[in-house]
Design a protein around this motif. Structure first.
Motif, PDB file in Angstrom:
ATOM      1  N   SER A  34       0.799  -1.225   0.000  1.00 36.13           N
ATOM      2  CA  SER A  34       0.000   0.000   0.000  1.00 36.13           C
ATOM      3  C   SER A  34       0.837   1.284   0.000  1.00 36.13           C
ATOM      4  O   SER A  34       0.552   2.201  -0.783  1.00 36.13           O
ATOM      5  CB  SER A  34      -0.958  -0.007   1.201  1.00 36.13           C
ATOM      6  OG  SER A  34      -1.863   1.060   1.133  1.00 36.13           O
ATOM      7  N   PRO A  35       1.878   1.412   0.835  1.00 41.82           N
ATOM      8  CA  PRO A  35       2.672   2.649   0.779  1.00 41.82           C
ATOM      9  C   PRO A  35       3.286   2.904  -0.596  1.00 41.82           C
ATOM     10  O   PRO A  35       3.266   4.034  -1.089  1.00 41.82           O
ATOM     11  CB  PRO A  35       3.756   2.417   1.841  1.00 41.82           C
ATOM     12  CG  PRO A  35       3.145   1.443   2.793  1.00 41.82           C
ATOM     13  CD  PRO A  35       2.316   0.535   1.944  1.00 41.82           C
ATOM     14  N   ALA A  36       3.819   1.866  -1.222  1.00 42.82           N
ATOM     15  CA  ALA A  36       4.421   2.049  -2.542  1.00 42.82           C
ATOM     16  C   ALA A  36       3.383   2.455  -3.587  1.00 42.82           C
ATOM     17  O   ALA A  36       3.681   3.208  -4.520  1.00 42.82           O
ATOM     18  CB  ALA A  36       5.118   0.750  -2.977  1.00 42.82           C
ATOM     19  N   LEU A  37       2.143   1.986  -3.424  1.00 46.88           N
ATOM     20  CA  LEU A  37       1.103   2.291  -4.395  1.00 46.88           C
ATOM     21  C   LEU A  37       0.595   3.726  -4.281  1.00 46.88           C
ATOM     22  O   LEU A  37       0.326   4.385  -5.291  1.00 46.88           O
ATOM     23  CB  LEU A  37      -0.080   1.332  -4.219  1.00 46.88           C
ATOM     24  CG  LEU A  37       0.089  -0.109  -4.712  1.00 46.88           C
ATOM     25  CD1 LEU A  37      -1.107  -0.947  -4.307  1.00 46.88           C
ATOM     26  CD2 LEU A  37       0.237  -0.124  -6.231  1.00 46.88           C
ATOM     27  N   PHE A  38       0.460   4.238  -3.057  1.00 53.61           N
ATOM     28  CA  PHE A  38      -0.316   5.461  -2.862  1.00 53.61           C
ATOM     29  C   PHE A  38       0.467   6.674  -2.367  1.00 53.61           C
ATOM     30  O   PHE A  38      -0.034   7.796  -2.473  1.00 53.61           O
ATOM     31  CB  PHE A  38      -1.472   5.176  -1.889  1.00 53.61           C
ATOM     32  CG  PHE A  38      -2.378   4.071  -2.338  1.00 53.61           C
ATOM     33  CD1 PHE A  38      -3.011   4.129  -3.568  1.00 53.61           C
ATOM     34  CD2 PHE A  38      -2.578   2.950  -1.553  1.00 53.61           C
ATOM     35  CE1 PHE A  38      -3.833   3.109  -4.005  1.00 53.61           C
ATOM     36  CE2 PHE A  38      -3.403   1.921  -1.967  1.00 53.61           C
ATOM     37  CZ  PHE A  38      -4.035   1.989  -3.204  1.00 53.61           C
ATOM     38  N   LEU A  39       1.653   6.483  -1.817  1.00 54.40           N
ATOM     39  CA  LEU A  39       2.368   7.632  -1.249  1.00 54.40           C
ATOM     40  C   LEU A  39       2.740   8.659  -2.313  1.00 54.40           C
ATOM     41  O   LEU A  39       2.617   9.870  -2.086  1.00 54.40           O
ATOM     42  CB  LEU A  39       3.622   7.166  -0.503  1.00 54.40           C
ATOM     43  CG  LEU A  39       3.484   6.993   1.006  1.00 54.40           C
ATOM     44  CD1 LEU A  39       4.797   6.497   1.601  1.00 54.40           C
ATOM     45  CD2 LEU A  39       3.045   8.287   1.683  1.00 54.40           C
ATOM     46  N   GLY A  40       3.210   8.209  -3.468  1.00 57.10           N
ATOM     47  CA  GLY A  40       3.612   9.149  -4.510  1.00 57.10           C
ATOM     48  C   GLY A  40       2.460  10.028  -4.952  1.00 57.10           C
ATOM     49  O   GLY A  40       2.598  11.256  -5.073  1.00 57.10           O
ATOM     50  N   ALA A  41       1.292   9.415  -5.179  1.00 54.30           N
ATOM     51  CA  ALA A  41       0.127  10.197  -5.578  1.00 54.30           C
ATOM     52  C   ALA A  41      -0.309  11.137  -4.470  1.00 54.30           C
ATOM     53  O   ALA A  41      -0.717  12.285  -4.727  1.00 54.30           O
ATOM     54  CB  ALA A  41      -1.020   9.263  -5.970  1.00 54.30           C
ATOM     55  N   TYR A  42      -0.213  10.680  -3.220  1.00 55.95           N
ATOM     56  CA  TYR A  42      -0.607  11.530  -2.088  1.00 55.95           C
ATOM     57  C   TYR A  42       0.278  12.771  -2.002  1.00 55.95           C
ATOM     58  O   TYR A  42      -0.205  13.871  -1.694  1.00 55.95           O
ATOM     59  CB  TYR A  42      -0.541  10.743  -0.787  1.00 55.95           C
ATOM     60  CG  TYR A  42      -0.842  11.583   0.436  1.00 55.95           C
ATOM     61  CD1 TYR A  42      -2.156  11.849   0.813  1.00 55.95           C
ATOM     62  CD2 TYR A  42       0.189  12.125   1.210  1.00 55.95           C
ATOM     63  CE1 TYR A  42      -2.443  12.631   1.925  1.00 55.95           C
ATOM     64  CE2 TYR A  42      -0.086  12.899   2.318  1.00 55.95           C
ATOM     65  CZ  TYR A  42      -1.402  13.152   2.676  1.00 55.95           C
ATOM     66  OH  TYR A  42      -1.682  13.935   3.772  1.00 55.95           O
ATOM     67  N   HIS A  43       1.564  12.609  -2.284  1.00 58.04           N
ATOM     68  CA  HIS A  43       2.467  13.762  -2.219  1.00 58.04           C
ATOM     69  C   HIS A  43       2.166  14.770  -3.328  1.00 58.04           C
ATOM     70  O   HIS A  43       2.471  15.956  -3.179  1.00 58.04           O
ATOM     71  CB  HIS A  43       3.922  13.294  -2.288  1.00 58.04           C
ATOM     72  CG  HIS A  43       4.383  12.618  -1.037  1.00 58.04           C
ATOM     73  ND1 HIS A  43       4.102  13.099   0.221  1.00 58.04           N
ATOM     74  CD2 HIS A  43       5.115  11.482  -0.833  1.00 58.04           C
ATOM     75  CE1 HIS A  43       4.621  12.303   1.140  1.00 58.04           C
ATOM     76  NE2 HIS A  43       5.244  11.311   0.524  1.00 58.04           N
ATOM     77  N   LEU A  44       1.553  14.319  -4.415  1.00 64.28           N
ATOM     78  CA  LEU A  44       1.079  15.265  -5.421  1.00 64.28           C
ATOM     79  C   LEU A  44      -0.109  16.052  -4.878  1.00 64.28           C
ATOM     80  O   LEU A  44      -0.164  17.273  -4.992  1.00 64.28           O
ATOM     81  CB  LEU A  44       0.677  14.529  -6.701  1.00 64.28           C
ATOM     82  CG  LEU A  44       1.808  13.900  -7.507  1.00 64.28           C
ATOM     83  CD1 LEU A  44       1.232  13.120  -8.688  1.00 64.28           C
ATOM     84  CD2 LEU A  44       2.784  14.967  -7.991  1.00 64.28           C
ATOM     85  N   SER A  45      -1.062  15.348  -4.294  1.00 65.53           N
ATOM     86  CA  SER A  45      -2.190  15.973  -3.604  1.00 65.53           C
ATOM     87  C   SER A  45      -2.969  14.891  -2.873  1.00 65.53           C
ATOM     88  O   SER A  45      -3.034  13.741  -3.353  1.00 65.53           O
ATOM     89  CB  SER A  45      -3.117  16.702  -4.580  1.00 65.53           C
ATOM     90  OG  SER A  45      -3.957  15.795  -5.244  1.00 65.53           O
TER      91      SER A  45
END
Length: 374
Positions: free
Chosen positions: A341-352
């Motif tokens: 889960s962290p690898a899937l969603f952290l990058g997108a979360y840092h965008l917004s």
């Protein structure tokens, strides 16, 4: 198991122990979540290094479940579960006496490995001991106890750490010892003359269900870390309030699991899986948009019910005509999804935040689309 049927009292004790085993797995896995500062200080490592105790448990647990159900059937379910519990006792006591970080983390990894040889066989044994028309209800009870283990582990771990964190692992060892003594109520289904094969568990329908479970759990059960980041970034909640907010997911899952199980028996597991995934998609996407911590808390708590719709539905579907090996593969997919889960969603979360939680919603919609129609 062979020989004369157990006496009614013995049978009831074994069924109760089976459900208790469902509680112990997530409880033992999450018990270190609230004691990381105390662990780090006592073992001479940083709290961030101590947080590896969660991953150290989860990864061998998930990876070994790719094969543990089939191997357990080969060796005999009752013997395998008892041996795994005895090993769990030993590794829990090793964690309790560890004086170095590397030894503690090694003990945690061995705990997870031992638990991999109980969870799928417990589920299969539950299916063998339950009439087919009541399987959803039984798995709902099991789901509620697994949710309870996940929910109360941080609380019990924190209370123990206030006195001595090592006491928590001694307590876990004692419970595992009692479960080893109780045994299983029934062997999982299967022809005793036929040797289970790994390739039987890796059939396309089972792999598809494992993918559904992995996607759904990555965007539901595995998403708690992202919810914690969101409420810290947007509403500056402290650690205590963040923990209380996250607990709502498990509490609602605990309260609704039995009702979900009855619904699975009534309308079928495929319907509940899709309903849970779609409901979950709406709820997690909303987390990135909501303007208050109270609203996030309410929505995340409701997501616990969506998670139970998916979890109980998937378990029922794979256990109807399935084997311990198939259950094992699907459960491995679930926990591997959570670990990814962290690898899937952290990058997108840092965008917004909208992008991060929106992506989680898309993943859940994909899980709904992949759910078998028949």
């Amino acid at each position: 198991m062979t020989g004369a049927p157990p006496r009614p009292t013995v049978a009831r004790v074994r069924v109760a122990a089976l459900y208790a085993g469902g509680f112990l797995g997530p409880f033992g896995g999450g018990i270190t979540a609230s004691m990381l500062p105390e662990l780090g200080a006592d073992l001479g490592i940083s709290p961030s290094a101590a947080s590896a105790s969660l991953t150290a448990y989860l990864l061998p647990f998930a990876l070994l479940m790719l094969v543990s159900g089939t191997l357990g059937q080969r060796w005999g379910a009752a013997r395998t579960v008892r041996t795994a519990y005895v090993a769990y006792v030993a590794f829990s006591l090793l964690a309790a006496v560890a004086t170095a970080g590397w030894l503690f983390l090694g003990a945690r990894a061995l705990q997870g490995a031992a638990n991999a040889f109980t969870t799928p066989l417990l589920l299969s044994s539950l299916a063998a001991a339950t009439p087919p028309e009541r399987l959803g209800r039984a798995l709902g009870v099991m789901g509620s106890l697994q949710a309870a283990g996940m929910t109360f582990a941080p609380l019990v771990g924190g209370l123990a750490a206030a006195v001595d964190w090592r006491a928590a692992f001694v307590g876990v060892a004692l419970v595992a010892a009692l479960l080893a003594a109780a045994g299983l109520p029934a062997d999982p289904p299967g022809d005793p003359a036929e040797r289970p094969r790994l390739r039987d568990a890796w059939r396309p329908p089972v792999l598809r269900l494992g993918l559904v479970a992995g996607l759904a759990w990555a965007a539901l059960g595995g998403l708690a870390f992202l919810v914690a980041l969101r409420v810290e970034d947007a509403f500056t909640l402290g650690a205590g309030l963040r923990g209380a907010l996250l607990t709502g997911f498990g509490i609602v899952g605990l309260l609704t699991a039995r009702l979900v199980g009855a619904g699975v028996d009534r309308v079928g597991p495929r319907v509940t899986i899709r309903a849970g995934a779609v409901l979950g998609a709406v709820l997690v996407a909303a987390v990135g948009l909501l303007p208050s911590a109270i609203a996030v808390a309410a929505v995340w708590a409701l997501a616990g019910a969506a998670a139970q719709l998916v979890l109980v539905g998937v378990n029922t579907l794979v256990l109807r005509g399935g084997t311990a090996g198939g259950v094992s593969v699907v459960q491995a997919g679930r926990f591997l999804g959570a670990s990814a889960s962290p690898a899937l969603f952290l990058g997108a979360y840092h965008l917004s935040p909208v992008a991060g939680f929106g992506l989680a919603g898309i993943v859940l919609l994909a899980a709904a689309g992949l759910t078998p129609r028949r």
